[in-house]
Every structure is written in structure tokens, then in C-alpha cells.
Design an enzyme around this catalytic site. Sequence first.
Site, PDB file in Angstrom:
ATOM      1  N   LYS A   1       0.876  -1.446  -0.115  1.00  0.00           N
ATOM      2  CA  LYS A   1       0.247   0.015  -0.140  1.00  0.00           C
ATOM      3  C   LYS A   1       1.173   1.366   0.029  1.00  0.00           C
ATOM      4  O   LYS A   1       0.752   2.075  -0.903  1.00  0.00           O
ATOM      5  CB  LYS A   1      -1.066  -0.460   1.474  1.00  0.00           C
ATOM      6  CG  LYS A   1      -2.001  -1.228   0.762  1.00  0.00           C
ATOM      7  CD  LYS A   1      -2.659  -1.055   2.212  1.00  0.00           C
ATOM      8  CE  LYS A   1      -2.301  -1.293   3.899  1.00  0.00           C
ATOM      9  NZ  LYS A   1      -1.836  -2.685   3.963  1.00  0.00           N
TER      10      LYS A   1
ATOM     11  N   ARG B   1      -9.380   0.118   9.365  1.00  0.00           N
ATOM     12  CA  ARG B   1      -9.128  -0.909   9.964  1.00  0.00           C
ATOM     13  C   ARG B   1     -10.412  -2.036  10.900  1.00  0.00           C
ATOM     14  O   ARG B   1      -9.903  -3.336  10.848  1.00  0.00           O
ATOM     15  CB  ARG B   1      -7.913  -1.200  10.448  1.00  0.00           C
ATOM     16  CG  ARG B   1      -6.562  -1.340   9.931  1.00  0.00           C
ATOM     17  CD  ARG B   1      -5.570  -1.189  10.562  1.00  0.00           C
ATOM     18  NE  ARG B   1      -4.168  -1.662  10.148  1.00  0.00           N
ATOM     19  CZ  ARG B   1      -2.959  -1.501   9.484  1.00  0.00           C
ATOM     20  NH1 ARG B   1      -2.755  -0.144   9.006  1.00  0.00           N
ATOM     21  NH2 ARG B   1      -2.411  -2.374   9.158  1.00  0.00           N
TER      22      ARG B   1
ATOM     23  N   ARG C   1       0.161  -9.865  12.678  1.00  0.00           N
ATOM     24  CA  ARG C   1      -0.600  -8.767  12.414  1.00  0.00           C
ATOM     25  C   ARG C   1      -1.859  -9.093  11.116  1.00  0.00           C
ATOM     26  O   ARG C   1      -2.996  -8.586  11.023  1.00  0.00           O
ATOM     27  CB  ARG C   1       0.196  -7.701  11.563  1.00  0.00           C
ATOM     28  CG  ARG C   1       1.163  -7.111  13.024  1.00  0.00           C
ATOM     29  CD  ARG C   1       2.634  -6.440  12.260  1.00  0.00           C
ATOM     30  NE  ARG C   1       2.879  -5.481  10.611  1.00  0.00           N
ATOM     31  CZ  ARG C   1       3.154  -5.919  10.128  1.00  0.00           C
ATOM     32  NH1 ARG C   1       4.603  -5.947  10.606  1.00  0.00           N
ATOM     33  NH2 ARG C   1       3.638  -4.668   8.820  1.00  0.00           N
TER      34      ARG C   1
ATOM     35  N   ARG D   1      11.714  -6.421   4.717  1.00  0.00           N
ATOM     36  CA  ARG D   1      11.606  -4.820   5.507  1.00  0.00           C
ATOM     37  C   ARG D   1      12.191  -4.858   6.258  1.00  0.00           C
ATOM     38  O   ARG D   1      12.756  -4.073   6.933  1.00  0.00           O
ATOM     39  CB  ARG D   1      10.227  -4.578   4.547  1.00  0.00           C
ATOM     40  CG  ARG D   1      10.132  -3.562   5.308  1.00  0.00           C
ATOM     41  CD  ARG D   1       8.481  -3.107   4.994  1.00  0.00           C
ATOM     42  NE  ARG D   1       7.588  -3.072   5.964  1.00  0.00           N
ATOM     43  CZ  ARG D   1       6.355  -3.005   6.141  1.00  0.00           C
ATOM     44  NH1 ARG D   1       5.696  -2.314   4.840  1.00  0.00           N
ATOM     45  NH2 ARG D   1       5.710  -2.582   7.011  1.00  0.00           N
TER      46      ARG D   1
ATOM     47  N   ARG E   1      11.329  -1.309  12.069  1.00  0.00           N
ATOM     48  CA  ARG E   1      10.486  -1.522  12.245  1.00  0.00           C
ATOM     49  C   ARG E   1      10.512  -2.993  13.140  1.00  0.00           C
ATOM     50  O   ARG E   1      10.713  -3.415  13.017  1.00  0.00           O
ATOM     51  CB  ARG E   1       9.351  -1.448  11.346  1.00  0.00           C
ATOM     52  CG  ARG E   1       8.837   0.135  11.098  1.00  0.00           C
ATOM     53  CD  ARG E   1       8.111   0.066  10.226  1.00  0.00           C
ATOM     54  NE  ARG E   1       6.342  -0.784  10.412  1.00  0.00           N
ATOM     55  CZ  ARG E   1       5.405  -0.808   9.807  1.00  0.00           C
ATOM     56  NH1 ARG E   1       5.507  -0.059   8.552  1.00  0.00           N
ATOM     57  NH2 ARG E   1       4.217  -1.656  10.072  1.00  0.00           N
TER      58      ARG E   1
HETATM   59  P1  ADP Z   1       1.097  -2.568   7.612  1.00  0.00           P
HETATM   60  O1  ADP Z   1       0.180  -1.961   7.145  1.00  0.00           O
HETATM   61  O2  ADP Z   1       1.881  -3.070   7.158  1.00  0.00           O
HETATM   62  O3  ADP Z   1       0.726  -2.755   8.771  1.00  0.00           O
HETATM   63  P2  ADP Z   1       0.793   0.182   9.064  1.00  0.00           P
HETATM   64  O4  ADP Z   1       1.847   1.562   8.276  1.00  0.00           O
HETATM   65  O5  ADP Z   1      -0.130   0.354   8.085  1.00  0.00           O
HETATM   66  O6  ADP Z   1       1.784  -0.534   8.313  1.00  0.00           O
HETATM   67  O7  ADP Z   1       0.101  -0.145  10.338  1.00  0.00           O
HETATM   68  C1  ADP Z   1       1.693  -0.505  11.270  1.00  0.00           C
HETATM   69  C2  ADP Z   1       0.944  -0.656  12.605  1.00  0.00           C
HETATM   70  O8  ADP Z   1       0.028   0.554  12.939  1.00  0.00           O
HETATM   71  C3  ADP Z   1      -0.386  -1.478  12.459  1.00  0.00           C
HETATM   72  O9  ADP Z   1       0.430  -2.547  12.585  1.00  0.00           O
HETATM   73  C4  ADP Z   1      -1.788  -1.450  13.629  1.00  0.00           C
HETATM   74  O10 ADP Z   1      -0.926  -1.096  15.356  1.00  0.00           O
HETATM   75  C5  ADP Z   1      -1.110   0.426  13.736  1.00  0.00           C
HETATM   76  N1  ADP Z   1      -1.949   1.299  13.372  1.00  0.00           N
HETATM   77  C6  ADP Z   1      -2.106   1.806  11.917  1.00  0.00           C
HETATM   78  N2  ADP Z   1      -3.373   2.313  11.093  1.00  0.00           N
HETATM   79  C7  ADP Z   1      -4.165   1.940  12.060  1.00  0.00           C
HETATM   80  C8  ADP Z   1      -5.834   2.032  12.433  1.00  0.00           C
HETATM   81  N3  ADP Z   1      -6.481   2.521  11.109  1.00  0.00           N
HETATM   82  N4  ADP Z   1      -6.243   1.202  13.405  1.00  0.00           N
HETATM   83  C9  ADP Z   1      -5.790   0.939  13.919  1.00  0.00           C
HETATM   84  N5  ADP Z   1      -3.665   0.619  14.039  1.00  0.00           N
HETATM   85  C10 ADP Z   1      -3.358   1.619  13.400  1.00  0.00           C
END
Ligand code: ADP
Length: 190
Positions: A16, A91, A148, A130, A136
Site C-alpha cells: 500500500k 481498519r 498482524r 523489509r 520497524r
Molecule cells: P502495515 O500495513 O505494514 O501493517 P501500517 O504502517 O499500516 O503497516 O501499520 C502499522 C501498525 O500501526 C499496525 O499494526 C497497527 O498497530 C497500527 N495502525 C495503523 N493504522 C491503524 C488503524 N487504522 N487502526 C488501528 N491501528 C492502526
Amino acid sequence: MTKLNIVLFGPPGAGKGTQSAFLIERYGLVHLSTGDLLRAEIKAETKLGLEAKELMDQGELVPDHIVIGMIRNMMEAHLEAKGFIFDGFPRTRAQAEALDEMLNLKSEPIVAMLALEVPEQELVKRLIGRGATSGRADDKDEAIIRNRIREYENKTAPLKDYYSAQGKFKGIDGVGSIEEITARLMKAIG
Ligand code: ADP
């Protein structure tokens, strides 16, 4: 003028962030990634960042009200935008409903949910890869990566039905070269 508001959807590691970079340039959109916004809070060592870090490091979602508040602030800060790409948000169903409420108030609804589809085995491989460079914590450990993906399947994947019911869901094959996948997304946007 109607705004090009797009939800870029998919499991962790679906690409994404990578694809957002192309789309914002091509269509002049503003990128709203809740993951990036949360990591900025962590870096700045804010109270919100400290609270979010514990959950993120375990691969758990952070509470809805936190991410909804961040999105609301960013949308208000970019009233001039031609549209937004929502990346990693919504989400949960509560987040999707809050987003619809905010956008419907302005008569600027989501025009499409573009869902990148990638098999789990490939996701784990990409995320571990990654983790070697991203620094991270949530990309380093396979058990956390799988957590996740579980969170995604349980809480996030059902949003496909939410957007399907609105006639907005578009599945996109997320396996291939970056350019191939960009071309598929652009075709879906039309
Ligand atoms: P990825 O899609 O690789 O998991 P993100 O950067 O989108 O990476 O998200 C990393 C973490 O940030 C998630 O595992 C969660 O803990 C938190 N997070 C991000 N966006 C949301 C959201 N919309 N609602 C709840 N938690 C979120």
C-alpha cells in the site's frame, strides 16, 4: 468538482505504501497513512505515541478513537486536496463508519476501495525482508508479523463486504512488479 477519495486496502505487506507514492503523484492526491502518522508520534515521543507503540510493537491495532482523531485533523488541514488516499485506514468497521460520516457531511464520498490481494506466504516473506532495513520492530519477528495478519483477517478484511455493499470494492492482484501493479490500480481508477 468531485474529489478522488480512495481507500487503498490490503493486508500488511501488500504494498500500500509503495503504490500510494505513485498514485499521489499521478493524481495529485494527499496521502493519509495512519501507520506513518503513528510512527511520527512515536518519533516525537508524544503521549499518544508512547501509548500506540506498545500495541504496534505487538502487532495489535491501536484504539479507533485515536486513529479517527488523527484522520479528522489531517483532513481539516488539507481542505484544498483534490482527494485523499487512505492507506491503512479504515481498519475496523467503526473506523469505516466514522470515515463515511466525515466524508458524507462534505458530500465527498469514497469513490473506490482498491484492495491489493497477496497470499500470506508472500506477505511474510516481504515483511521479513523489509524488517532487515526498515528498523520497524513489528517487521522483525515472524510471530508478530503473523499476529498482524490475524488482526487483519479478523477485524479488517470484513470491510471488503462493507464497501462491496456500497458497490465500491475492487480487488487488484498485488503480485507482480511494482509497475505492473501500478498499471492495474490506474486501470481500476479509470
Ligand atoms: P502495515 O500495513 O505494514 O501493517 P501500517 O504502517 O499500516 O503497516 O501499520 C502499522 C501498525 O500501526 C499496525 O499494526 C497497527 O498497530 C497500527 N495502525 C495503523 N493504522 C491503524 C488503524 N487504522 N487502526 C488501528 N491501528 C492502526
